[in-house]
Write a protein that holds these residues in place. Structure first.
Motif, mmCIF file in Angstrom:
data_model
loop_
_atom_site.group_PDB
_atom_site.id
_atom_site.type_symbol
_atom_site.label_atom_id
_atom_site.label_comp_id
_atom_site.label_asym_id
_atom_site.label_seq_id
_atom_site.Cartn_x
_atom_site.Cartn_y
_atom_site.Cartn_z
ATOM 1 N N TYR A 274 32.730 41.330 52.256
ATOM 2 C CA TYR A 274 33.914 42.091 51.842
ATOM 3 C C TYR A 274 35.117 41.817 52.740
ATOM 4 O O TYR A 274 36.124 42.512 52.669
ATOM 5 N N SER A 277 38.370 41.576 50.949
ATOM 6 C CA SER A 277 38.896 42.869 50.512
ATOM 7 C C SER A 277 39.613 43.581 51.641
ATOM 8 O O SER A 277 40.701 44.127 51.453
ATOM 9 N N PHE A 280 43.009 41.819 52.349
ATOM 10 C CA PHE A 280 44.050 42.018 51.328
ATOM 11 C C PHE A 280 44.442 43.478 51.179
ATOM 12 O O PHE A 280 45.573 43.785 50.824
ATOM 13 N N PHE B 60 50.207 38.742 39.216
ATOM 14 C CA PHE B 60 48.989 37.936 39.233
ATOM 15 C C PHE B 60 47.768 38.832 39.084
ATOM 16 O O PHE B 60 46.645 38.364 39.159
ATOM 17 N N ALA B 134 51.409 41.237 46.410
ATOM 18 C CA ALA B 134 50.603 42.457 46.340
ATOM 19 C C ALA B 134 49.679 42.435 45.119
ATOM 20 O O ALA B 134 48.504 42.806 45.219
ATOM 21 N N PHE B 136 48.589 39.794 43.724
ATOM 22 C CA PHE B 136 47.587 38.789 44.059
ATOM 23 C C PHE B 136 46.485 39.406 44.911
ATOM 24 O O PHE B 136 45.288 39.128 44.725
ATOM 25 N N ALA B 137 46.899 40.257 45.842
ATOM 26 C CA ALA B 137 45.927 40.932 46.703
ATOM 27 C C ALA B 137 44.983 41.789 45.860
ATOM 28 O O ALA B 137 43.775 41.840 46.125
ATOM 29 N N VAL B 138 45.531 42.446 44.833
ATOM 30 C CA VAL B 138 44.691 43.253 43.946
ATOM 31 C C VAL B 138 43.650 42.375 43.259
ATOM 32 O O VAL B 138 42.461 42.717 43.175
ATOM 33 N N GLU B 140 42.426 39.535 44.332
ATOM 34 C CA GLU B 140 41.432 39.099 45.319
ATOM 35 C C GLU B 140 40.421 40.210 45.602
ATOM 36 O O GLU B 140 39.220 39.976 45.667
ATOM 37 N N ILE B 141 40.930 41.420 45.792
ATOM 38 C CA ILE B 141 40.037 42.530 46.131
ATOM 39 C C ILE B 141 39.097 42.809 44.962
ATOM 40 O O ILE B 141 37.883 42.972 45.137
ATOM 41 N N ASN B 144 36.490 40.177 44.712
ATOM 42 C CA ASN B 144 35.566 40.284 45.834
ATOM 43 C C ASN B 144 34.565 41.430 45.618
ATOM 44 O O ASN B 144 33.352 41.262 45.771
ATOM 45 N N VAL B 145 35.081 42.588 45.223
ATOM 46 C CA VAL B 145 34.203 43.758 45.077
ATOM 47 C C VAL B 145 33.284 43.595 43.866
ATOM 48 O O VAL B 145 32.069 43.807 43.962
ATOM 49 N N TYR B 148 30.424 41.133 44.487
ATOM 50 C CA TYR B 148 29.370 41.395 45.462
ATOM 51 C C TYR B 148 28.723 42.768 45.342
ATOM 52 O O TYR B 148 27.662 42.993 45.906
ATOM 53 N N GLU B 149 29.372 43.710 44.655
ATOM 54 C CA GLU B 149 28.866 45.080 44.694
ATOM 55 C C GLU B 149 27.826 45.300 43.592
ATOM 56 O O GLU B 149 28.169 45.333 42.412
ATOM 57 N N LEU B 246 40.952 33.026 39.556
ATOM 58 C CA LEU B 246 42.160 32.200 39.643
ATOM 59 C C LEU B 246 42.374 31.319 38.420
ATOM 60 O O LEU B 246 43.482 31.214 37.912
#
Lengths: 305, 346
Positions: A274, A277, A280, B60, B134, B136-138, B140-141, B144-145, B148-149, B246
């Motif tokens: 993570y 996460s 970011f 994005f 920002a 883009f950050a959303v 990515e997060i 990512n979550v 893996y979650e 992406l």
């Protein structure tokens, strides 16, 4: 997730060294991206693909049994040619477009280059061979630190110092800073646009090649997505630091690299996936608190109407 | 402007979608999948258009709402017996809850909308580059979550055994719903206010329009449409987190830009045109016959063609194929003549 943060692993010297090295490389990338943004108002998403090209050059250099310096020379050559081509073929025709159009265009170039690499070099990753010896640890005051980490920090500092001299002590540097502040007025005062832009593009290419060498050695596995995630993180760092000035941009790049390195070392093993996460989320928080940049003073640029 | 004259603005995109669907029905079963896929992409791009097109702000983050919708619809429709295998570590509540096809799509839209609202509430204050990074950050997060979650979905494995209910009918109807919602929105005062902020933020703000609020409305609506489209997508093919990252972001943005981000017609035309080209070259990997000429290309050519096409469109025609305009019938002469007559009599 909360409990995971509480049980952090202890911070060790090798972690700090790795973080410093990553910060250094990201700082170089940040300068490369920031310089082009300064004169062209162009956010170059395709910067990572320059680094990818450099990585492939190193990998093929070792495949063809080049000496280390020859591989590195090849890397610089390939990256520079690609940088100039990119500028001539894509960025120059788009110079007068809106920032959004240019951003989407660099996105397209990034996607294009990545897929050309995938088609040309295949999906399997390549390694950089003999250069990977630089990953061997050095014994510094009883602490094991990777050779490459020390080299990266020293090189980054050296590059930034030279660049600072160039920007503040030479006519070209003066022109570039003037163009970054107000391109139109700078031109009215006799700054030659093509020379300034050309210089910025070439310096950013040189920095991309330098970063490519360090990133390739650190990761030692070059695939078509090499450098992509790094570029996204650096872009976030540059925007967080403050896009308009070279020093805040560099600091932003360094901080995000350093933070990534430290977090990667101290997060408990089952939470490291993570890492993205956390980084970011921090980016979003900083952008909300300081939208003009973490390291800029005052209110930043006023939006013109 | 009369209603009749405006009718083509929504009818032409809708007819294009229906024509695509009919074409899909006419071809072989083997090729039908490509058409269904195209229609789902149209739905995603229309969602993207609702925010980017009307606000002029680049986002994005849209694909993260597609991903959230896909996760919602996927997790809730996998048969209960298959859940222990499909989602080993899932939360108890999700393991025991199941809904039908339509309900899963509706819930996907709701979850997408709520997520977009929660994200947009703080982020819509930003503009320019900060907003781009920002969002883009959303993305990515979220990637990512979701990737893996295990508590909320299949994590790294990706989906399996989701009922494949998105056939050509479901895709067409879903797509038409998206177009209708997008058109209805841009005709309301909210849509018009947002478009005013796109053309001139300062003047719009001076006229009393809250830029933040209008952008948030569009962002939420776009998120709901994206979630819905994500639901359609997961019912079409087994997805994993990296299918909604992406590459999809790039391809859908390419579609919007190629078509012309300023109009609904542009979004639909762009999605259809780019998908047509993309699908053609993807299919050509297994050799396609073009009027008796055997075309065979290497895998990955489609992406390269798409990249070149997008750069060319940006350089030669930055406002897209449609120039960002809607299609409406020309103004009738008589109205003008009446006006002249009226002016003459007074």
């Amino acid at each position: 997730m909360i409990l995971g943060i509480l049980s952090l692993q202890p911070l060790t010297w090798p972690t700090v060294a790795t973080a410093l090295a990553l910060g250094g490389v990201y700082a170089l990338m940040a300068v490369g991206i920031g310089l082009v943004f300064g004169v062209l108002r162009l956010v170059n998403f395709a910067y990572g693909q320059l680094i990818m090209a450099g990585g492939y050059a190193l990998a093929y250099g070792s495949l063809w049994n080049f000496a280390t310096w020859q591989s590195i020379l090849l890397c610089f050559g390939v990256v520079l040619v690609l940088t100039v081509l990119m500028d001539r073929l894509v960025f120059r025709p788009l110079r007068t477009s809106s920032p959004t159009v240019m951003l989407v265009a660099t996105f397209a170039v990034a996607f294009l280059l990545q897929n050309i690499a995938l088609l040309k070099f295949g999906p399997l990753s390549k390694n950089v061979g003999s250069l990977a010896q630089l990953n061997a640890p050095w014994d510094i005051f009883g602490v094991q630190i990777k050779e490459i980490a020390v080299l990266a920090v020293v090189t980054a500092l050296g590059c930034l110092f030279i660049l600072q001299l160039l920007l503040t002590r030479t006519p070209l540097g003066l022109h570039m800073r003037a163009a970054a502040m107000d391109f139109r007025t700078a031109r009215l005062l006799g700054v030659r646009a093509n020379r300034v832009i050309g210089a910025a593009v070439i310096i950013s290419g040189l920095l991309a090649a330098t970063s490519a060498v360090f990133l390739s050695v650190q990761e030692n596995s070059i695939s078509s997505t090499f450098g992509l995630q790094d570029t996204i993180i650096v872009l976030a760092g540059v925007v967080v630091g403050g896009m308009n000035r070279p020093i805040p941009a560099t600091l932003g790049g360094f901080s995000i690299g350093f933070a990534t390195g430290i977090l990667g070392g101290v997060l408990p093993a089952d939470k490291t996936q993570y890492l993205t996460s956390f980084i970011f989320a921090a980016v979003i928080v900083v952008l909300l608190v300081r939208p003009n940049g973490l390291f800029t003073r005052g209110g930043g640029a006023v939006e013109r109407v | 402007m009369s209603v009749a004259r405006r009718l083509p603005e929504v009818l032409v995109p809708a007819l294009l979608v229906v024509a695509t669907a009919l074409l899909g029905l006419a071809v072989s079963n083997y090729l039908e999948g490509y058409f269904v896929n195209t229609l789902v992409k149209v739905a995603i791009v229309v969602g993207l258009y609702v925010f980017i097109g009307n606000s002029g702000v680049l986002s994005f983050g849209q694909i993260s709402f597609v991903a959230v919708g896909a996760w919602t619809a996927g997790v809730l429709t996998v048969p209960r017996a298959d859940k222990p295998i499909a989602f080993p570590g899932i939360a108890h509540f999700l393991a025991t809850t199941n809904v039908g096809n339509s309900a899963s799509l509706a819930l996907a839209a709701v979850v997408g909308g709520v997520f977009a609202f929660a994200v947009g509430l703080p982020l819509m204050r930003l503009s320019g580059l900060a907003a781009g990074i920002a969002t883009f950050a959303v993305l990515e997060i979220t990637n990512n979550v979701l990737g893996y979650e295990g508590l909320i979905g299949p994590a790294l494995n990706g989906f399996s055994s989701v009922p494949p209910t998105t056939g050509i009918w479901q895709a067409t109807i879903g797509c038409l719903i998206c177009i209708a919602v997008a058109y209805a929105y841009q005709r309301t005062r909210f849509g018009r206010m947002l478009r005013a902020t796109r053309e001139d933020p300062a003047a719009a703000a001076a006229a009393g329009i809250s830029i933040h609020r209008q952008r948030l409305v569009a962002f939420t609506l776009a998120g709901a449409l994206a979630g819905f489209a994500g639901g359609l997508y997961v019912h079409l093919q087994p997805l994993a987190a990296n299918d909604l990252f992406l590459d999809l972001t790039f391809i859908t943005l390419a579609m919007l830009v190629v078509g012309g981000s300023g109009s609904l017609l542009g979004a639909v035309v762009g999605a259809l045109a780019v998908n047509g080209i993309y699908t053609f070259f993807t299919a050509a990997v297994n050799t396609v016959d073009v009027f008796g000429w055997h075309l065979h290309v290497r895998a990955g050519t489609a992406e390269i063609v798409l990249g070149v096409l997008m750069v060319l469109v940006l350089i030669l025609r930055p406002s897209g194929l449609t120039g960002g305009r809607e299609l409406s019938l020309p103004r009738r002469r008589r109205a003008l003549a009446d006006l002249e007559k009226a002016r003459a009599t007074t």
